[in-house]
Motif scaffolding. Sequence first.
Motif: not given
Lengths: 369, 391
Positions: B291-292, B294-300, B302, B327
């Motif tokens: 989850s950590s 995927e959160i970064d992946e999604m924010a990246f 975006l 990043y």
Amino acid sequence: MILSEEQQLLKDSAKLLLSENAPISALRAMRDAGEDHMPGLWSKMSEAGWPGIVIPDAYSGLEFGYVGAGVVLEEMGRTLALSPFLSSAVVAATLINQLGSEQQKEKYLPGIASGDLTAVLAADETGYFDLSSIEAKATASGDDFVLSGNKRGVIDGHNADLLLIVTDGDEGPSVFMVESGASGVSCETRLIIDSQRAADITLNSVTVSGDALLGSIGGASDAIEFTIDVAAACSAAEMLGISIETFERTVGYLKEREQFGSKIGTFQGLQHRAAQLFAEIEVSKSAVLAALQALDANSEKRSVLASMAKAKCSKVVRNATEEGVQMHGGIGMTDEFDIGFFMKRAAVCRQAYGDYHFHADRFASLRGY
Amino acid sequence: MEHLEQFRQDTREWLEANCPEDMRQPMRSDEDQCWGGRNWVFTSEGQKLWLERMADKGWTAPRWPSEYGGGGLSGEEAKILGEEMSRIGARRPLSSFGLDMLGPALLLYATEEQKQQYIPNIINGKIRWCQGYSEPNAGSDLASLRTKAEDMGDHYLINGSKVWTSYADKADWIFCLVRTNFDCPKHEGISFLLFDMASEGVSTKPIKLISGTSPFCETFFDNVKVPTGQLVGTLNKGWEIAKYLLTHERTMIGGFGLAGGGMKGMGQMAAAKRGTRDGRLRDASLRTEASSFEIDEMAFGLTIERITDETKAGQGTGASSSILKMYGTELNKLRQELYMAIGSTDALNFDTDSKGALVRNWLRSKANSIEGGTTEVQLNIIAKRILGLPA
């Protein structure tokens, strides 16, 4: 993914109003005087119409949307302005607007929009935002309801006019609007780290009339989920502001402070950490904007994005405030210096409306694992 | 708005009619990419048709000017084309350093004649380019490069060597940084040359990597003659072009940080392998890491969108490519680590068939934060150019 002209204008005017009316020195003065709010700020914000930002035009709001609320909160994070904006004008107004009947909305929303009335959500009983463990109960008694339960750590709960009490039962969660002065409501106030107050609220057989029920008995689940999304994304926006401000102050210090005969900003060890943090802040900006836009569009990705933004910004603001203190060195640990104020507010924002672990867990569940 | 809706409709219909079925399947490995060039052997009729049809519309380079064979699309139109392509899972018709790196620099710095000569063959995939930048003693400190180009009147005489030249052994032409002045500060004596890899005196030698594959070469120049007309921009001002081109390279490599199209999310992939309990991934620690990530992946993802939109609106910052590069590559390394964790002991297979792909990708990813300027170089750029920290 850029701000519209109106949103940018709002952000600029928020920056101006807050820098004039709520600089860090105002927070310090408030704390030193032992006060529990910033005198005068809320009326200035109300004159600007901010309490009505997310409230529909039909109820005297600005209907400016959640991106609008987010840009104001980002600026509030920069100056650490204290006000019931997030708790009342954004979170509570959202829940009333989601669940309320036409009559209830007409009765309460214009007051919230003008800033004359403040309301707060009182849902959590665990301290870690576990809304699946609500024990507060509502018992029907003729046309009335009798409410009992304990709510913990309600920020702005000590001076709100209206409490939105979440109860649970076999049918599911329900929300009741309870006036804070109602008979049987007692409130214990605690000073918390950023000089705000958190209220522990006890309802001891509080009788409310039937029109205090928002929506139907057991029918509040979807509205509460939406409200959690709003609270998470907007709280993330505030943390973004804290991160940016802390970071800018810290980089400014790296350019000034000299040791070993050089500016400490020339040291690669510090440069790389600052650059890393800058990249993280850039990434959290995108997370926040996307989450706010998804709320305005009521997109199906709304909850995933909101929890992503809250989780991401919680991590980044922790990093930004830690580095802020560390890179300032000894002076960063002193009360006289302002950087510690950012760390303290960040600690509160990180916990508000679900912390990193809550939202990372929610994110994973929403993503199907 | 109406125009864009019409464009979307037309594009959707055209793609439906023209994208071959096998070009709508997810790529199984790097082998499925189409690189084009003189010696390219198409892996299928579909791959050939797809390149021809897309190139014919200029859609291998959607935003480049149509006068050179580009698509001439606006930012909005190009975005729609991208969305419609991913809607049907269409593969990129052409992977190309010409498209991702050289072309934008030529559009900005080349003469009209040079643009006419080189750009159409990038767009249609007829010429495959490689990048002659790094040298044995000029890696992170690229500007200290020493490959020499002597002015012989009608041509330059090139002597020296390059290293880490991606696919030099498969490329038709090279864009190459050479030193044309040794008696000045290192950034001020560099020039930007284009030449044919078939020229006499050019030789290449693949470098075997820890992954067992050889995507990079050593490249040697022994008295190579390059006509003076193949200099791009001004003599000794090549560093400016080199830097501009690097921003495109970084953005391209940073894109590795994005989730692959059509791939399952990390957490779901882990749940499929390790199983679930009460609907949750059974291994709590892996769930936390997934989850950590995927959160970064999604924010990246975006962030790439946001920076693209800001650039379109003229609000971009030039150094953002360093953020994306740093990043994105760190994220991709983490992704490969998690794939290995999920794959468990099965992931250790090192067979040359597709079973070894996982471990090879993992090893390959370790180069992401080295190639195109290391993570540390990107952090230097962010610190100095964006944050203005003192030298």
